[in-house]
Design an enzyme around this catalytic site. Structure first.
Site, short mmCIF file in Angstrom:
data_model
loop_
_atom_site.label_atom_id
_atom_site.label_comp_id
_atom_site.label_asym_id
_atom_site.label_seq_id
_atom_site.Cartn_x
_atom_site.Cartn_y
_atom_site.Cartn_z
CG ASN A 16 119.58 -41.92 6.37
OD1 ASN A 16 120.21 -41.15 5.64
ND2 ASN A 16 118.40 -42.41 6.04
NE ARG A 67 102.89 -38.80 21.10
CZ ARG A 67 103.08 -39.75 20.18
NH1 ARG A 67 104.30 -40.02 19.75
NH2 ARG A 67 102.08 -40.44 19.68
CG HIS A 111 110.23 -36.31 4.91
ND1 HIS A 111 109.47 -37.21 5.63
CD2 HIS A 111 109.50 -36.00 3.80
CE1 HIS A 111 108.33 -37.41 4.99
NE2 HIS A 111 108.32 -36.69 3.88
CG ASP A 147 107.85 -35.10 8.07
OD1 ASP A 147 108.87 -35.41 8.73
OD2 ASP A 147 107.03 -35.94 7.67
CD GLN A 175 121.60 -37.57 -4.37
OE1 GLN A 175 122.12 -36.56 -3.90
NE2 GLN A 175 122.23 -38.34 -5.25
CD GLU A 176 116.58 -40.74 2.79
OE1 GLU A 176 116.77 -41.06 3.96
OE2 GLU A 176 115.58 -41.14 2.15
#
Ligand code: GRF
Length: 212
Positions: A16, A67, A111, A147, A175-176
Site C-alpha cells: 500500500n 505503548r 482494512h 477498525d 482494490q486497496e
C-alpha cells in the site's frame, strides 16, 4: 507542489505504501511521503522508502516502557517532519490516544474487509469462514477503537466458490491500491467532512468503487 506531508506507519510488505508512492510520483496524488516509520526492523516497507530516498525509521517498541511512550516518540518525529496526515499501511500495532489525540481526524487506516464486518486480524479468512458472497476494502479515519472510525471509501469484490485466503486477499489488495491514494487525495484537497460517523466528500464523487 504537494499539498500535504504524509507520514506512513507500516509493519510489513508495504504494497500500500508503494501504491501511494507510485500515485505521488505520477502526480495522481498531491501529497509527499516525508517519513516511513516501522516497529519491525525487517519491514519491506522501510526498504521501499529508502529506494525512494524517503526517511525510513525503525523504532523498536522494546526501547519504550509503554505503548503511550512509544507513540509519543512517533508523534515527536511526525511533528518534526511537519506531517499533516498519518497513514497506517499494514501497521500491526494498536495505536494509543497519545498518537490519536495530537492527530485527531488526521490518521487513516485501510482494512481488507467491508467494515464493520470482520474487524481485527485475518479479515479475509473471517470473510471466507463466514461465507459472505462479497467482501472488499475500507479506508477509514482512526479513532480509539480498532477498525472503527468514520468510513471514507469502500470497494467491493466478489467472493468466488474457488477462493482461498490467498486469492481473495489478492483481489482485495488490488482494490486497496486503488482506493488508498484516492482517499489521501481527497484529504489533501480538504474535501473530507466528518459529520458524526459519516464522511462527506465535498464536490461529490461515486464512492461505491464496485470492483473495478
Ligand atoms: C493490507 O491488506 C491492509 O489492508 C492491512 O494490512 C495489509 C498490508 O499490506 N491493514 P501491505 O503491507 O500494504 O502490502
Amino acid at each position: 507542489m504537494p499539498k500535504i506531508n504524509v507520514g506512513v506507519l507500516a509493519s510489513g510488505r508495504g504494497s500500500n505504501l508503494q501504491a501511494i508512492l507510485d500515485a505521488s510520483a505520477t502526480r495522481r496524488l498531491d501529497a509527499r511521503v516525508v517519513v516511513v516509520i516501522s516497529d519491525k526492523q525487517e519491514a519491506q516497507a522501510l526498504e521501499r522508502a529508502r529506494q525512494h530516498n524517503i526517511l525510513a525509521v525503525y523504532l523498536s517498541p522494546k526501547d519504550y516502557f509503554s505503548r503511550e511512550s512509544y507513540d509519543q516518540a512517533i508523534v515527536k518525529m511526525l511533528q518534526e517532519y511537519a506531517v499533516d496526515l498519518v497513514v497506517l499501511a499494514g501497521y500491526m500495532r494498536i495505536i494509543s490516544p497519545a498518537l490519536i489525540g495530537p492527530f485527531r481526524n488526521c490518521v487513516i487506516n485501510i482494512h481488507p474487509s467491508l467494515l464493520p464486518a470482520f474487524p481485527g486480524l485475518h479479515a479475509q479468512r473471517q470473510a471466507l469462514d463466514h461465507g459472505v458472497k462479497v467482501s472488499g476494502a475500507t479506508v477509514h479515519f482512526v479513532d480509539e477503537q480498532v477498525d472503527h472510525g468514520p468510513i471514507i471509501v469502500q470497494a467491493t469484490v466478489p467472493v468466488l466458490d474457488t477462493d482461498t485466503e490467498e486469492t481473495l486477499s489478492a483481489r482485495i489488495l488490488e482494490q486497496e491500491h486503488r482506493i488508498y491514494p484516492l482517499a489521501i487525495q481527497w484529504f489533501a484537497e480538504g474535501r473530507l467532512k466528518i459529520i458524526g460517523r459519516r464522511v462527506m466528500i465535498e464536490g461529490g464523487v461515486s464512492t461505491s468503487g464496485g470492483g473495478g
